[in-house]
Design an enzyme around this catalytic site. Structure first.
Site, PDB file in Angstrom:
ATOM      1  N   ASP A   1       0.811  -1.218   0.000  1.00  0.00           N
ATOM      2  CA  ASP A   1       0.000   0.000   0.000  1.00  0.00           C
ATOM      3  C   ASP A   1       0.841   1.264   0.000  1.00  0.00           C
ATOM      4  O   ASP A   1       0.541   2.233  -0.711  1.00  0.00           O
ATOM      5  CB  ASP A   1      -0.921   0.019   1.233  1.00  0.00           C
ATOM      6  CG  ASP A   1      -2.040  -1.001   1.145  1.00  0.00           C
ATOM      7  OD1 ASP A   1      -2.467  -1.322   0.020  1.00  0.00           O
ATOM      8  OD2 ASP A   1      -2.495  -1.474   2.198  1.00  0.00           O
TER       9      ASP A   1
ATOM     10  N   VAL B   1       3.798   1.834  -1.084  1.00  0.00           N
ATOM     11  CA  VAL B   1       4.634   2.030  -2.276  1.00  0.00           C
ATOM     12  C   VAL B   1       3.800   2.447  -3.487  1.00  0.00           C
ATOM     13  O   VAL B   1       4.285   3.144  -4.386  1.00  0.00           O
ATOM     14  CB  VAL B   1       5.408   0.727  -2.590  1.00  0.00           C
ATOM     15  CG1 VAL B   1       6.164   0.834  -3.907  1.00  0.00           C
ATOM     16  CG2 VAL B   1       6.359   0.390  -1.444  1.00  0.00           C
TER      17      VAL B   1
ATOM     18  N   GLU C   1      -1.461 -23.108  21.635  1.00  0.00           N
ATOM     19  CA  GLU C   1      -2.748 -23.787  21.475  1.00  0.00           C
ATOM     20  C   GLU C   1      -3.782 -22.962  20.706  1.00  0.00           C
ATOM     21  O   GLU C   1      -4.879 -23.447  20.424  1.00  0.00           O
ATOM     22  CB  GLU C   1      -3.297 -24.193  22.846  1.00  0.00           C
ATOM     23  CG  GLU C   1      -2.473 -25.292  23.508  1.00  0.00           C
ATOM     24  CD  GLU C   1      -3.124 -25.859  24.757  1.00  0.00           C
ATOM     25  OE1 GLU C   1      -4.304 -25.554  25.013  1.00  0.00           O
ATOM     26  OE2 GLU C   1      -2.444 -26.615  25.469  1.00  0.00           O
TER      27      GLU C   1
ATOM     28  N   GLU D   1      -7.904  -6.197  10.958  1.00  0.00           N
ATOM     29  CA  GLU D   1      -6.473  -6.335  11.207  1.00  0.00           C
ATOM     30  C   GLU D   1      -6.059  -5.685  12.526  1.00  0.00           C
ATOM     31  O   GLU D   1      -5.322  -6.271  13.326  1.00  0.00           O
ATOM     32  CB  GLU D   1      -5.685  -5.684  10.064  1.00  0.00           C
ATOM     33  CG  GLU D   1      -5.791  -6.400   8.733  1.00  0.00           C
ATOM     34  CD  GLU D   1      -5.244  -5.579   7.579  1.00  0.00           C
ATOM     35  OE1 GLU D   1      -5.121  -6.134   6.482  1.00  0.00           O
ATOM     36  OE2 GLU D   1      -4.943  -4.376   7.771  1.00  0.00           O
TER      37      GLU D   1
ATOM     38  N   HIS E   1      -6.662  -4.338  -3.023  1.00  0.00           N
ATOM     39  CA  HIS E   1      -7.057  -3.774  -1.727  1.00  0.00           C
ATOM     40  C   HIS E   1      -7.375  -2.307  -2.015  1.00  0.00           C
ATOM     41  O   HIS E   1      -6.668  -1.654  -2.779  1.00  0.00           O
ATOM     42  CB  HIS E   1      -5.923  -3.919  -0.715  1.00  0.00           C
ATOM     43  CG  HIS E   1      -6.189  -3.284   0.620  1.00  0.00           C
ATOM     44  ND1 HIS E   1      -7.403  -3.361   1.269  1.00  0.00           N
ATOM     45  CD2 HIS E   1      -5.379  -2.560   1.438  1.00  0.00           C
ATOM     46  CE1 HIS E   1      -7.330  -2.728   2.431  1.00  0.00           C
ATOM     47  NE2 HIS E   1      -6.115  -2.224   2.549  1.00  0.00           N
TER      48      HIS E   1
END
Length: 334
Positions: free
Chosen positions: A84, A86, A232, A196, A109
């Site tokens: 993104d 760049v 786990e 995210e 994106h």
């Protein structure tokens, strides 16, 4: 709010026939798009920087990489898979000067289009094709005969068939075999960044570290703490991936399920939810995008400091030692 879901039968490869598709960047997503598209009979060319590992990988895959300038001149459809931060520089210096009316700019994106750090001319289609999985899975699922579900969106329809082109590309890379969700650049960007930052990366990383520190501060062995709050996780995530929260809760012990309901709301409190809403607001109003771009333009000083700080966190040190005891993991150490 319901969404429209398209399948392979809702479109065809016709909008791509006789066209040249340029993939700008042969990285994680780029290598999958380029090879899948080529294997579907589409004329694909690749742009990569000479001397890089990605350039070498493109050559090994049978492509002859060229410059972004030349790729845009030759192509009808330009698909950009660069990081993104760049993209705006490459767009301004190499893509924009060579764009022609009727071409299609494809993003995987929506970050730069949505936040207007890239603004294509009005006579160019601007669409998004975003597989909901990493590039190596996009490639492996295609080779297996399946596909990774995709989002598509149209930001600008200069030719009147922009969505047909986007859908055709999902067919070419195998995504339409699984299903295609029709979305918008705004919704894709804002939900992706939120996921995210708040759950998948930011929230989870901090939860793991906090759990590890709580146990070790209380005198428990770091090795025990690592197993319980980090190792786990894969078991739980795999269960959720297969059947959602209900299947995970069905699969674990009654003690674990009881603890889920009993303690979860005490960890994710109303204060946490307020911060989640604040994070979403900062994504929606562009605050995060400005902060990200600002740090990048200074050379990423804050980003690099944060990365260095966490690189040697005690959970990373003990985790490296324990993963070495589990060869079946095929562990990767950065």
């Amino acid at each position: 709010m319901s969404v429209e879901i398209l399948k392979e039968s809702d479109g065809s490869l016709a909008p791509l026939q006789g066209k040249t598709v340029a993939i700008i960047g042969f990285g994680s997503q780029g290598h999958a798009h380029a090879q899948n598209g080529r294997d579907s009979g589409i004329n694909v060319i690749v742009s990569e920087l000479e001397g890089t590992d990605n350039h070498k990988a493109a050559v090994e895959a049978g492509f002859t990489p060229i410059s972004a300038d030349e790729a845009v001149k030759q192509a009808d459809i330009i698909l950009v898979t660069l990081p993104d931060e760049v993209q705006p520089t490459v767009y301004d210096k190499q893509i924009a000067p060579n764009l022609k009316a009727g071409q299609t700019f494809v993003a995987t994106h929506g970050f730069n289009i949505h936040f207007k750090t890239i603004v294509p001319p009005k006579d160019v289609n601007v669409v998004m094709v975003a597989p909901k999985g990493p590039g190596h899975v996009v490639r492996s699922e295609f080779e297996r005969g399946g596909g990774v579900p995709c989002l598509i969106a149209v930001h600008q329809d200069a030719t009147g068939n922009a969505q047909d082109i986007a859908l055709a590309w999902t067919i070419a890379i195998g995504g339409a075999r699984a299903g295609v969700i029709v979305s918008t650049f705004k919704d894709e960007v804002e939900t992706d960044l939120f996921g995210e930052q708040v759950v998948l990366c930011g929230g989870l990383s901090e939860l793991i570290k906090a759990g590890f520190e709580t146990l070790t501060d209380a005198g428990y062995a770091p090795e025990m703490a690592y197993y319980e709050v980090c190792h786990e996780l894969k078991l739980i995530i795999d269960l959720i991936e297969r059947g959602g929260l209900n299947y995970m809760r069905y699969s674990v012990s009654n003690t674990a399920e009881f603890g889920d309901y009993h303690m979860g709301p005490r960890i994710i409190t109303e204060e946490t939810r307020k911060e989640m809403k604040k994070a979403l607001t900062e994504i929606q109003d562009g605050t995060f995008a400005k902060t990200f771009r600002g740090d990048f333009e200074k050379g990423f000083p804050w980003f690099k400091e944060a990365r260095a700080k966490d690189k040697n966190h005690p959970i990373e040190v003990v985790g490296k030692k324990l993963r070495a005891m589990m060869p079946w993991l095929k562990s990767i150490e950065m």
